[in-house]
Design an enzyme around this catalytic site. Structure first.
Site, PDB file in Angstrom:
ATOM      1  CG  HIS A  72      68.090  42.908  38.973  1.00  0.00           C
ATOM      2  ND1 HIS A  72      68.528  41.624  38.812  1.00  0.00           N
ATOM      3  CD2 HIS A  72      67.344  43.191  37.875  1.00  0.00           C
ATOM      4  CE1 HIS A  72      68.069  41.132  37.682  1.00  0.00           C
ATOM      5  NE2 HIS A  72      67.352  42.075  37.073  1.00  0.00           N
ATOM      6  CB  CYS A  83      66.499  44.024  34.604  1.00  0.00           C
ATOM      7  SG  CYS A  83      64.817  44.350  35.151  1.00  0.00           S
TER       8      CYS A  83
END
Length: 186
Positions: free
Chosen positions: A146, A162
């Site tokens: 992301h 992440c």
């Protein structure tokens, strides 16, 4: 007159020495940059996958770089943020199962345990949203590739699991990587 010539010669010497001294920091800087580049490792997708399929993403948590290949073999490389610790790092094969523009965010149960002061939910588009402007959802629960609003995180061990990219760069990957893109985190 010869004294004047000697003075000019000395000024030339002084200018030469000054020029060399001023150039030295750039020589040192170039050496540092070259060393950083030489420590950067570019992967060949064939070492990890049988075919390009719908595309390939390899994220290297050591060099903090993500490589993305499209179905026609075009490769682009991006700097990333990676998990803060090995405990938070998941490695192996997965794939993009969903894509979201301006994704909303909620901390995982383990994040809430570690950081009870964090909000329970942050809507998409909110400047405090840690997922930035785009997110590629992986087949592993809670793991994403992301964007980030906090550009200081890129190039560091700073995430809770992440892989983060600059918003402009995740937008580029988002447009080029369809659902079904093969992913490997190493």
């Amino acid at each position: 007159m010869s004294a004047l010539r000697d003075t000019k010669f000395n000024r030339r010497q002084l200018l030469s020495v000054t020029a060399i001294a001023l150039a030295s920091p750039s020589i040192v800087s170039a050496e540092i940059i070259r060393r950083n580049i030489s420590s950067f490792r570019v992967h060949d997708w064939r070492d990890h996958f049988e075919t390009l399929g719908k595309g390939i993403i390899i994220s290297d948590t050591t060099t903090k770089a993500l490589q993305h290949w499209t179905t026609d073999g075009e490769m682009r490389i991006y700097p990333t943020s990676v998990p803060m610790t090995d405990d938070l790092t998941k490695r192996g094969y997965t794939e993009v199962v969903e894509k979201r523009e301006n994704p909303s965010w909620a901390p995982t149960p383990s994040m809430r345990e570690r950081n009870p002061e964090w909000p329970e939910f942050v809507p998409g588009g909110d400047p405090m949203n840690p997922l930035g402007t785009r997110a590629l959802y992986l087949s592993w629960q809670y793991y994403r590739i992301h964007g980030t609003q906090d550009t200081r995180k890129i190039g560091r061990r700073s995430s809770n699991g992440c892989i983060g990219l600059y918003n402009e760069q995740i937008e580029e990957v988002y447009e080029r990587a369809p659902v079904g893109t093969q992913v490997k985190l190493i």
